[in-house]
Design a protein around this motif. Sequence first.
Motif, short mmCIF file in Angstrom:
data_model
loop_
_atom_site.label_atom_id
_atom_site.label_comp_id
_atom_site.label_asym_id
_atom_site.label_seq_id
_atom_site.Cartn_x
_atom_site.Cartn_y
_atom_site.Cartn_z
N UNK A 157 -5.10 4.44 4.63
CA UNK A 157 -4.93 5.39 3.52
C UNK A 157 -6.19 5.39 2.66
N UNK A 158 -6.59 6.59 2.22
CA UNK A 158 -7.85 6.73 1.49
C UNK A 158 -7.86 5.93 0.20
N UNK A 159 -6.73 5.88 -0.48
CA UNK A 159 -6.67 5.12 -1.73
C UNK A 159 -6.97 3.65 -1.49
N UNK A 160 -6.40 3.09 -0.44
CA UNK A 160 -6.64 1.68 -0.14
C UNK A 160 -8.10 1.42 0.22
N UNK A 161 -8.72 2.38 0.93
CA UNK A 161 -10.13 2.24 1.27
C UNK A 161 -10.99 2.26 0.01
N UNK A 162 -10.68 3.17 -0.92
CA UNK A 162 -11.42 3.24 -2.19
C UNK A 162 -11.24 1.96 -3.00
N UNK A 163 -10.02 1.45 -3.01
CA UNK A 163 -9.76 0.20 -3.73
C UNK A 163 -10.53 -0.95 -3.11
N UNK A 164 -10.63 -0.96 -1.78
CA UNK A 164 -11.39 -2.00 -1.09
C UNK A 164 -12.88 -1.91 -1.41
N UNK A 165 -13.41 -0.68 -1.45
CA UNK A 165 -14.82 -0.48 -1.80
C UNK A 165 -15.08 -0.94 -3.23
N UNK A 166 -14.18 -0.55 -4.15
CA UNK A 166 -14.34 -0.97 -5.55
C UNK A 166 -14.30 -2.49 -5.67
N UNK B 229 -5.79 11.55 -7.43
CA UNK B 229 -5.29 11.71 -6.06
C UNK B 229 -6.48 11.68 -5.12
N UNK B 230 -6.31 11.04 -3.99
CA UNK B 230 -7.39 10.88 -3.04
C UNK B 230 -7.11 11.66 -1.76
N UNK B 231 -8.16 11.99 -1.06
CA UNK B 231 -8.03 12.70 0.20
C UNK B 231 -7.36 11.82 1.24
N UNK B 232 -6.58 12.44 2.11
CA UNK B 232 -5.94 11.76 3.23
C UNK B 232 -4.96 10.66 2.81
N UNK C 181 0.24 3.24 -5.82
CA UNK C 181 -0.37 1.94 -5.98
C UNK C 181 0.58 0.94 -6.61
N UNK C 182 1.36 1.36 -7.57
CA UNK C 182 2.30 0.45 -8.22
C UNK C 182 3.41 1.26 -8.86
N UNK C 183 4.24 0.63 -9.63
CA UNK C 183 5.43 1.28 -10.17
C UNK C 183 5.07 2.37 -11.18
#
Length: 271
Positions: A1-10, A254-257, A263-265
């Motif tokens: 998921x794109x959000x998880x990838x962005x969080x990993x990069x950050x 919101x992120x692509x793909x 992310x949380x509640x």
Amino acid sequence: MKRNTCLLVWTGAFLLSVLFRTAEMLKFTEYDTGFIIPSYKTLTTVFSAVIFLFIAFSALFISKSTRTNACRKGFNALTSLSAFMLGAALAVSAIADNYVGVPSVLRILCTALAVLSAVYFIAFALRSWVHFPFSAYFSAVPALFFVARAASVAIKGAYHTVISDTVFDVAAYCFIMLFFLEFVRAANGSAQSGGAVKFAAMGTSASLLSLTASTPKIIISVLSPEALHDGSKSEYLLFFVGIYIACEVFSRLCFKQETSEKLSLYYSGKH
């Protein structure tokens, strides 16, 4: 998921930046003054350039992964908690901060705006659980505070001597100021085309710079306090600002793909 990838990069940029900055402070600076040891000036420049490259890459990647003008509504539990902690840090800052060398008018303005910003963030946090009217125009208060704060940090740094600490602090406050200006535009419905992308770029840069400027000092204050020439008391505000802005970036955008997973509640009610 794109959000998880962005969080990993950050997260990667955060860890590497903190590691490099901590090494700079422990190995390349004079503990009593904060000046760079002359024989390490070139190496320090390289380390600092690498840190800024980490941050720039993360900001570019996350902004490119963001859907244009697509933002979530509602409240995020992590964002509310970080807002409350930031409000508490601002309240302490209003009482404890020392504005040596700063003009009295600017000092009074920073203190007054710090108090109002503390009220704003605590109210913002509580509003996710208890409904009460909260005008979007109030979002201008923290923006004004960080404009004044950026000016005071620059003046205070120049009053003493410009060292690497000053460079990172001023850079952090400048990007925080730019982020909150984007936040005001978004909150009041005046964001321009591509506002979400700008929000992502400014937010990523501001959060990483804030944490890179503050986290190493907090770590060193525990492990090797003699290495800090001016202590770490003032760094807690930057730390909590960085945490709050990171939560805003990853909860609002919101992120692509990406799927419908969040992310949380989130709390969705009458607001």
